[in-house]
Design an enzyme around this catalytic site. Structure first.
Site, PDB file in Angstrom:
ATOM      1  N   HIS A   1      -0.428   0.155  -9.865  1.00 16.89           N
ATOM      2  CA  HIS A   1      -1.100  -0.841  -9.016  1.00 16.89           C
ATOM      3  C   HIS A   1      -1.624  -2.005  -9.855  1.00 16.89           C
ATOM      4  O   HIS A   1      -2.839  -2.274  -9.902  1.00 16.89           O
ATOM      5  CB  HIS A   1      -2.241  -0.201  -8.227  1.00 16.89           C
ATOM      6  CG  HIS A   1      -2.591  -0.956  -6.972  1.00 16.89           C
ATOM      7  ND1 HIS A   1      -3.175  -0.381  -5.874  1.00 16.89           N
ATOM      8  CD2 HIS A   1      -2.436  -2.267  -6.646  1.00 16.89           C
ATOM      9  CE1 HIS A   1      -3.368  -1.269  -4.930  1.00 16.89           C
ATOM     10  NE2 HIS A   1      -2.920  -2.442  -5.378  1.00 16.89           N
TER      11      HIS A   1
ATOM     12  N   GLU B   1      -3.159   7.466  -5.343  1.00 18.81           N
ATOM     13  CA  GLU B   1      -3.157   6.687  -6.578  1.00 18.81           C
ATOM     14  C   GLU B   1      -4.205   7.256  -7.528  1.00 18.81           C
ATOM     15  O   GLU B   1      -5.341   7.482  -7.116  1.00 18.81           O
ATOM     16  CB  GLU B   1      -3.468   5.211  -6.298  1.00 18.81           C
ATOM     17  CG  GLU B   1      -2.327   4.491  -5.623  1.00 18.81           C
ATOM     18  CD  GLU B   1      -2.589   2.999  -5.454  1.00 18.81           C
ATOM     19  OE1 GLU B   1      -3.714   2.533  -5.766  1.00 18.81           O
ATOM     20  OE2 GLU B   1      -1.680   2.287  -5.014  1.00 18.81           O
TER      21      GLU B   1
ATOM     22  N   ARG C   1       0.848  -1.181   0.000  1.00 18.77           N
ATOM     23  CA  ARG C   1       0.000   0.000   0.000  1.00 18.77           C
ATOM     24  C   ARG C   1       0.892   1.243   0.000  1.00 18.77           C
ATOM     25  O   ARG C   1       1.944   1.274   0.657  1.00 18.77           O
ATOM     26  CB  ARG C   1      -0.920   0.036   1.224  1.00 18.77           C
ATOM     27  CG  ARG C   1      -2.086  -0.951   1.167  1.00 18.77           C
ATOM     28  CD  ARG C   1      -3.100  -0.587   0.106  1.00 18.77           C
ATOM     29  NE  ARG C   1      -4.286  -1.452   0.119  1.00 18.77           N
ATOM     30  CZ  ARG C   1      -4.438  -2.530  -0.603  1.00 18.77           C
ATOM     31  NH1 ARG C   1      -3.436  -2.938  -1.398  1.00 18.77           N
ATOM     32  NH2 ARG C   1      -5.564  -3.230  -0.564  1.00 18.77           N
TER      33      ARG C   1
END
Length: 324
Positions: free
Chosen positions: A285, A266, A237
């Site tokens: 991601h 993000e 994360r």
């Protein structure tokens, strides 16, 4: 029962959700605002949540009809698990099926950073011409026999470790909240303190479950304890890393390079100076972004929904104590 799913998932999961006792609600636009998301959830008995908003006390107050939360992820930091448990609401995730795929990204980032791959690829795209051989230009570093440090040695960390051992004969050290003796035996891994992990790792790969206490855990203080040749990898994360401090540590030579599949926020903002650093590789991601992993996640998430509808315990329940 009414089930809200905020985004389309792979066919393997959608077919399972074609259950006679499920009335499925799904918006046409997957990027709905918070208020609209809440309005859908208020109509439903359970939700299958794909990367949407926080599921906390406010959510449960606004959506009292929701009696189960099924996540399309292995991470569950977006859920206040303690609050869900207090209210008797089971929460499930999708473990195991993405461990190999995510560790592949960790391994790939390690290689790309160590050999300046993304930087040099971008140089080609920009039309930079290498007119002559320069023996001291574009030098990366080799990984043979280097020490791999793992922060959070679980399923994904294990897969990363066995790859690194097989390819580069890397000794393994790790730091967890608690020792993992099973992994120590399988990997011949050594448990160390967080400070020792920082000081001894040539490659430090983050695989821990994230919680708010870890916000900015890898900051200037941590980077000052790392080796100047060290490579930091994060596929867990984005909140684990203070990106401003990382940029400064790279500039000051406290850390050699970094590979990030997760960022905070993000996606990473385009003016972030990390994107311009030659020894940094940033991905959007994509740790679980394979047909096999996403199909497996869809299947598990959908099976958890069906278990709820049929009055059974969620297969991968994170708080099984609610059933007691």
């Amino acid at each position: 029962m009414k089930i809200f799913i905020n985004k389309l998932i792979p066919k393997a999961g959608m077919e399972i959700l074609e259950h006679p006792d499920i009335d499925l609600l799904m918006p046409e636009n997957p990027e709905i605002p918070y208020d609209e998301w809440i309005s859908y959830c208020q109509q439903c008995d359970a939700i299958l949540n794909i990367g949407a908003y926080k599921i906390d006390a406010k959510f449960f107050d606004l959506c009292p009809s929701v009696k189960a939360v099924c996540l399309f992820s292995v991470g569950y930091d977006q859920v206040d698990l303690e609050e869900a448990t207090k209210r008797g609401i089971p929460v499930s995730n999708t473990p195991d099926v993405l461990s190999k795929a995510t560790s592949d990204i960790s391994f790939m980032l390690m290689l790309m950073v160590s050999r300046l791959a993304s930087f040099n690829t971008n140089q080609i795209r920009l039309g930079v011409r290498f007119k002559y051989f320069n023996p001291v230009a574009n030098l990366g570093q080799e990984l043979y026999g280097k020490t791999l440090g793992i922060f959070g040695l679980g399923r994904i960390g294990y897969e990363m470790a066995i790859k690194c051992q097989a390819a580069y004969q890397m000794p393994i050290i790790y730091h967890n909240r608690n020792r993992n003796e099973e992994m120590e035996e399988k990997l011949n891994a050594k448990y160390v303190s967080f400070e020792e992990l920082l000081a001894q790792s040539d490659v430090l790969s983050i695989h821990a479950n994230y919680s708010p206490e870890y916000l900015g855990h890898f900051d200037a203080k941590a980077f000052n304890q790392m080796k100047p040749n060290s490579i930091l990898i994060n596929t867990a994360r984005g909140g684990f890393i203070d990106e401003d401090d990382l940029n400064q540590a790279l500039s000051d030579g406290m850390v050699w390079g970094a590979g990030l599949d997760v960022t905070n926020p993000e996606p990473m903002l385009p003016d972030n100076p990390l994107l311009k650093h030659e020894r940094v590789c940033v991905l959007p991601h994509i740790g679980s972004a394979t047909i096999e992993a996403r199909s497996g996640m869809a299947r598990i998430a959908a099976e958890n929904v069906v278990a709820f509808v049929e009055g059974k315990q969620l297969k991968t329940c994170l708080n099984p104590e609610v059933y007691k």
